[in-house]
Design an enzyme around this catalytic site. Structure first.
Site, short mmCIF file in Angstrom:
data_model
loop_
_atom_site.label_atom_id
_atom_site.label_comp_id
_atom_site.label_asym_id
_atom_site.label_seq_id
_atom_site.Cartn_x
_atom_site.Cartn_y
_atom_site.Cartn_z
CD GLU A 25 -7.40 -18.34 18.46
OE1 GLU A 25 -7.24 -17.77 19.55
OE2 GLU A 25 -7.71 -19.55 18.35
CD GLU A 31 -5.22 -15.17 23.79
OE1 GLU A 31 -6.12 -15.85 24.34
OE2 GLU A 31 -4.16 -15.64 23.35
#
Length: 246
Positions: free
Chosen positions: A118, A122
Site C-alpha cells: 500500500e 491520507e
C-alpha cells in the site's frame, strides 16, 4: 540458460496508462464500493449514492444518511485493474474534519489473497489539517510521516512516483518525501480514492461528529502513467522541469 527473477507480482499487472477527466464514471475503469465497510473502525458504509460525477468532477461524499448498522454513508472508487510501477496522480479539493479520512492510495492485500502492499496520501484533522504519507509492506506499516496542510479549499495535484526501491510524493510538482530501500511495495496494486469516518481510531483521527456532515471530496482528474512512459499529459508531475523521471 540463466533464469531471470522478476519482482513479486510483476507479471500480474493488467492495467495500462490512463488519464481520467471524470466527465463520466467509466465502469470499465472504475469499480464503486457499495454495501460494506472496511472494518469496525469505519463508522460509515460504502454506498453507491455517495459517488457521482458532476460538471467534469468526481464527487465523493460522507453524509449523515445511515446505512445498515452504520451511522453514516460514504464514497469510494477503486480501479478495476492492478497497476504496476509508475506515477499515480489526482487533482483534488480536500475537505478536513475530525474523525474523517480523505485520500488517494494504492492497495493490494488479503482481499486479493496477496501480501499487503500500500502507498498512501491520507488527509486527516485530529488537531489541525494534516497530510499523512505512508506505505505498508508485508506487515510493516509504521512508516508514516505527518505534515501540516492549509485548509484553504483549493485544488492541488497530488502525485507519487513508485519505482523499484523508491517512492516519491509530490504536491503541485514539489517534492514532499523521498524514500529508498529494499523493503518497499513491489506488487501491482489497485488505485483507490475515498472518504470515510471513524468513531474508534480517535488517537489517530479524532471522532467524527454528525454536525460535521456532509463532507465532499472533489476530484478534477486522476491518472496513472506506467513506468518508462514520460509526460503523457501536460498536468502530470512528469512534465515538470527538474523531475528525475524513472
Amino acid at each position: 540458460m540463466a533464469s531471470v527473477a522478476f519482482p513479486s507480482g510483476a507479471l500480474s499487472q493488467n492495467g495500462g496508462s490512463f488519464f481520467e477527466p471524470f466527465d463520466t464514471l467509466s465502469q470499465n475503469r472504475w469499480f464503486v464500493s457499495n454495501g460494506w465497510a472496511n472494518g469496525d473502525h469505519q463508522s460509515c458504509l460504502w454506498h453507491r449514492n455517495r459517488v457521482k460525477t458532476e460538471d467534469g468532477k468526481l464527487l465523493l461524499s460522507l453524509t449523515g444518511h445511515p446505512k445498515q448498522d452504520r451511522d453514516f454513508s460514504c464514497g469510494e472508487i477503486q480501479s478495476q485493474d492492478r497497476l504496476g510501477y509508475g506515477t499515480f496522480e489526482a487533482r483534488m479539493k480536500v475537505p478536513y474534519a475530525r474523525g474523517m479520512n480523505a485520500n488517494i492510495f494504492t492497495f493490494i492485500g488479503a482481499p486479493q489473497d496477496r501480501p499487503h502492499n500500500e502507498i498512501d496520501f491520507e488527509f486527516i484533522a485530529r488537531n489541525e489539517p494534516t497530510l499523512q504519507t505512508n506505505f505498508h509492506f508485508k506487515g510493516d506499516s509504521d512508516n508514516a510521516k505527518l505534515q501540516s496542510m492549509p485548509d484553504d479549499e483549493v485544488f492541488r495535484t497530488y502525485s507519487f512516483i513508485w519505482e523499484p526501491g523508491r517512492i516519491r510524493w509530490y504536491i503541485d510538482g514539489k517534492l514532499q518525501r523521498d524514500l529508498s530501500g529494499d523493503a518497499l511495495p513491489n506488487e501491482p496494486q489497485k488505485m483507490y480514492i475515498s472518504i470515510w469516518s471513524t468513531d474508534t481510531l480517535v488517537s489517530w483521527m479524532g471522532e467524527f461528529s454528525a454536525n460535521s456532515a456532509p463532507q465532499v471530496l472533489e476530484v478534477d482528474w486522476a491518472a496513472y502513467t506506467k513506468l518508462g512512459e514520460r509526460c503523457a499529459f501536460e498536468q502530470s508531475v512528469l512534465c515538470e522541469d527538474g523531475i528525475d523521471a524513472p
